[in-house]
Design an enzyme around this catalytic site. Structure first.
Site, PDB file in Angstrom:
ATOM      1  N   CYS A   8      -1.784  -6.222   1.004  1.00 50.08           N
ATOM      2  CA  CYS A   8      -0.736  -6.612   0.060  1.00 50.08           C
ATOM      3  C   CYS A   8      -0.720  -8.134  -0.003  1.00 50.08           C
ATOM      4  O   CYS A   8      -1.739  -8.770   0.249  1.00 50.08           O
ATOM      5  CB  CYS A   8       0.618  -6.002   0.419  1.00 50.08           C
ATOM      6  SG  CYS A   8       1.379  -6.662   1.913  1.00 50.08           S
ATOM      7  N   THR A   9       0.404  -8.710  -0.306  1.00 54.79           N
ATOM      8  CA  THR A   9       0.468 -10.164  -0.450  1.00 54.79           C
ATOM      9  C   THR A   9       0.688 -10.852   0.893  1.00 54.79           C
ATOM     10  O   THR A   9      -0.134 -11.644   1.332  1.00 54.79           O
ATOM     11  CB  THR A   9       1.585 -10.557  -1.451  1.00 54.79           C
ATOM     12  OG1 THR A   9       1.339  -9.881  -2.687  1.00 54.79           O
ATOM     13  CG2 THR A   9       1.588 -12.058  -1.697  1.00 54.79           C
ATOM     14  N   GLY A  10       1.804 -10.549   1.563  1.00 55.98           N
ATOM     15  CA  GLY A  10       2.155 -11.274   2.779  1.00 55.98           C
ATOM     16  C   GLY A  10       1.933 -10.531   4.079  1.00 55.98           C
ATOM     17  O   GLY A  10       2.088 -11.104   5.154  1.00 55.98           O
ATOM     18  N   ASN A  11       1.608  -9.242   4.005  1.00 53.49           N
ATOM     19  CA  ASN A  11       1.377  -8.393   5.179  1.00 53.49           C
ATOM     20  C   ASN A  11       2.610  -8.290   6.078  1.00 53.49           C
ATOM     21  O   ASN A  11       2.503  -8.086   7.268  1.00 53.49           O
ATOM     22  CB  ASN A  11       0.154  -8.879   5.963  1.00 53.49           C
ATOM     23  CG  ASN A  11      -0.357  -7.898   7.008  1.00 53.49           C
ATOM     24  OD1 ASN A  11      -0.802  -8.312   8.062  1.00 53.49           O
ATOM     25  ND2 ASN A  11      -0.304  -6.617   6.739  1.00 53.49           N
ATOM     26  N   THR A  12       3.794  -8.412   5.476  1.00 50.44           N
ATOM     27  CA  THR A  12       5.027  -8.240   6.252  1.00 50.44           C
ATOM     28  C   THR A  12       5.849  -7.046   5.763  1.00 50.44           C
ATOM     29  O   THR A  12       6.823  -6.680   6.404  1.00 50.44           O
ATOM     30  CB  THR A  12       5.912  -9.506   6.199  1.00 50.44           C
ATOM     31  OG1 THR A  12       6.262  -9.773   4.841  1.00 50.44           O
ATOM     32  CG2 THR A  12       5.213 -10.706   6.823  1.00 50.44           C
ATOM     33  N   CYS A  13       5.460  -6.464   4.627  1.00 46.97           N
ATOM     34  CA  CYS A  13       6.214  -5.333   4.065  1.00 46.97           C
ATOM     35  C   CYS A  13       5.289  -4.147   3.777  1.00 46.97           C
ATOM     36  O   CYS A  13       5.085  -3.295   4.635  1.00 46.97           O
ATOM     37  CB  CYS A  13       6.931  -5.729   2.771  1.00 46.97           C
ATOM     38  SG  CYS A  13       8.021  -7.143   2.876  1.00 46.97           S
ATOM     39  N   ARG A  14       4.707  -4.121   2.581  1.00 47.69           N
ATOM     40  CA  ARG A  14       3.990  -2.932   2.106  1.00 47.69           C
ATOM     41  C   ARG A  14       2.777  -2.559   2.942  1.00 47.69           C
ATOM     42  O   ARG A  14       2.656  -1.412   3.382  1.00 47.69           O
ATOM     43  CB  ARG A  14       3.581  -3.110   0.642  1.00 47.69           C
ATOM     44  CG  ARG A  14       4.748  -3.148  -0.315  1.00 47.69           C
ATOM     45  CD  ARG A  14       4.339  -3.590  -1.688  1.00 47.69           C
ATOM     46  NE  ARG A  14       3.941  -4.995  -1.657  1.00 47.69           N
ATOM     47  CZ  ARG A  14       3.470  -5.665  -2.688  1.00 47.69           C
ATOM     48  NH1 ARG A  14       3.315  -5.063  -3.847  1.00 47.69           N
ATOM     49  NH2 ARG A  14       3.152  -6.927  -2.584  1.00 47.69           N
ATOM     50  N   ASP A 120       6.691  -4.859  -4.698  1.00 43.97           N
ATOM     51  CA  ASP A 120       7.018  -5.618  -3.495  1.00 43.97           C
ATOM     52  C   ASP A 120       8.525  -5.584  -3.265  1.00 43.97           C
ATOM     53  O   ASP A 120       9.291  -6.057  -4.105  1.00 43.97           O
ATOM     54  CB  ASP A 120       6.539  -7.065  -3.671  1.00 43.97           C
ATOM     55  CG  ASP A 120       6.602  -7.863  -2.389  1.00 43.97           C
ATOM     56  OD1 ASP A 120       7.171  -7.368  -1.387  1.00 43.97           O
ATOM     57  OD2 ASP A 120       6.068  -8.986  -2.389  1.00 43.97           O
TER      58      ASP A 120
END
Length: 153
Positions: A8-14, A120
């Site tokens: 994903c974008t930040g690797n902290t959620c999805r 997101d």
């Protein structure tokens, strides 16, 4: 061993939630699959978001030890690379065209080409995270079925 990478974008959620959910599904099925996650714009070492940790806790998954990883070439040796959005898939394919055939939007892969981005939830509150977790779980159940079908052939 078959390797799956969630991006994903930040690797902290999805992608961190997807990897954690998929690990649980894989363990419950008694399968051996290597699972990892990263983010295109991740800051190495960032923890999962508070909301992601809380939502996963409700599902019996501990995400508190997760630390974000930035997308690096060495992570791209996975057999299957699954992004959360079309733009993430396109970014990887534009930068690593040799990965064509291994990089898909998660929903595209499990739905035979038909797909929707997984939005997101960052900054959107706990209910958005719950919705994303349900969406991920549903798609990851389909993913394990597809992987099982392919391994039977």
């Amino acid at each position: 061993m078959f390797k799956v990478l969630f991006v994903c974008t930040g690797n902290t959620c999805r992608s961190s939630m997807a990897a954690a959910i998929f690990k649980k599904i894989v363990e419950e099925k008694g399968k051996e699959i290597e699972i990892d996650s990263c983010g295109i714009a991740a800051v190495d070492g960032m923890p999962a978001s508070f909301e992601a940790i809380e939502v996963m806790k409700e599902k019996g998954i501990d995400l508190s030890a997760h630390r974000a990883k930035k997308l690096r070439e060495n992570l791209l040796n996975a057999d299957l690379i699954l992004t959360m959005t079309k733009s993430q898939r396109d970014y990887i394919l534009n930068n690593f065209p040799e990965l064509k055939g291994r990089v898909f939007v998660l929903t595209e892969f499990v739905n035979e080409g038909d797909f929707e981005d997984i939005e997101d939830p960052y900054g959107m509150g706990i209910e958005s995270y719950k919705k994303v977790a349900e969406e991920l779980w549903e798609n990851l159940e389909k993913l394990i079925e597809k992987i099982e079908q392919k391994s039977e052939k």
